[in-house]
Enzyme design. Sequence first.
Site: not given
Length: 570
Positions: A292-293
């Site tokens: 993810g981020s």
Amino acid sequence: MIGKLNPFRRNGRPADDTSIVMDSARKSTGGRTRNRIVMTMAVFFGIYATIGGRLIYLGFQDPMPSGAPASRVTASRPDIVDRNGEVLATDIKTSSLFAEPRHIVDADEAIEKLSTVLPNLDYEQTYNKLKSGAGFVWLQRQLTPRQQSAIMQLGIPGIGFRTETRRFYPAGPTTAYIVGLTNIDNQGISGLEKYIDGQGLADLQQSGLALPKDLAPVRLSVDLRVQHIVHDEITSAMERYKAIAAGAVVLNAKTGEVVAMASVPDFDPNNPVNAQDKDRLNRMSAGLYEMGSTVKSFTTAMALDSGKATLNSTFDATRPITIGRQTIRDFHGKGRVLTLPEVFIYSSNIGSAREADIVGIEGHREFLHRLGILERMQTELPEVARPVEPKVWKKVHSITASFGHGFTTTPLQTAVGAAALMNGGYLMNPTFLARSAEEAMAGAKRVINEKTSADMRYLYRLNAEKGSGRRAEVPGYRVGGKTGTAEKVVNGRYVSGKRFNAFLAAFPMDDPQYIVLSVIDEPQPEKPGMGATAGLNAAPIVANIIRRSAAMLGVEPDFGHENAATLASY
């Protein structure tokens, strides 16, 4: 002359030369005979003394029936200790039950008696063993002292005990995935136990040279105190957020040493009955995830290191990006042009895609390989997964990879890559063995320049103060980091209700000494009405770990550095 004694007469009789010679011979022969008798007696006494001594010696040894395996001395292993000398694994002596079927009078009676002490004894299997007529069969390995005592009191003829060596793990589940396991024959089958066998211990065991007195302890980089904190925090978090799994790692940014690493659910290595269950996986090194981020850390660093962007650069995040059938949107979009620091603290997917675009597809892929994110990690732990990436990268792959989708890697190597962003730009293979900073630098590789590393330290601290990492703040320790909330893929589709959350942190940010990464799999809202994003669950895990362990790690709090970072450009 008659009154004088003739010296040549004996008892009044003449003593001729022959009588003198015979008398001398008798004296000589008698002496030799006595010597032979004494020597013969000495030989017999020596033989009987040797036999007697051997019998006494054997009387103190374990019985060795025909067909019994060789002595277990050859299966000894070195102690495994943490960086402070605390024992994590050691050998202990235990007794195992065997039988000599040819000496068993009544197999049924023997099994019936044994079942009173060993209720789980398989009747049919044991009966077949006892009726086999073999010279030696194992009945039960590694008994407890209480079981051994109870069986001895049964008085069953034809059974006995052998002393064996087994492994004992004082820390239990706390270090299970790092230290690993041995099998019934005390051979390493996972973790550092398996690694040690591969370094020559197995050869020593086979040659009979693995003697306890000759085996030096293996000292790890792990600090048992910090390990306990990490294990405790992820266990509590999994319960608090009703997650299916959780994990965390503390990595020395200057040496690449793994100071602590844990994953739950886990198992007890002293009783590993569930160690093979499918949910018992070391998720930190053997689990593959879309991170993810947290990957935006590498996307931003790539843009800065390429020289095509600076902290003053801007990126158009006004509208979503459509490519093919995919549309890239921001979770909390601002609908405007963002500066590079804003792209980072607002975690803009659109802005990250723009950052990747200025570097190009091949440059993007090369950068992730350079930082080890897409390479199979080199370390002592055998349980290491190989990252998965598209075979051929197209623009859509570069765009999705910019915000952590479309490829999978392990949490541990994500932390290793982050260490390179924080320590001045040097990538170091992670190690579970103690090593110095000099040894680490000897094998390190520069992957980004010092200016990029300084910029990333600024952005990490900024995000902890003004962005999604605020819940990771620990007063006095200048924490910085990046959240990551990734939707999980189920049957080839992203499912919005299932998340894999992470928080990637470093501290203290003026000169980062440690990287701390937490992950939590499918967390639920802590309370009704709350969200379940990484900032609400993964970040607090990191904060708690730092708060409890910083002093043990030698990091002193400094409240003079609590000045807020700003968005002001350089």
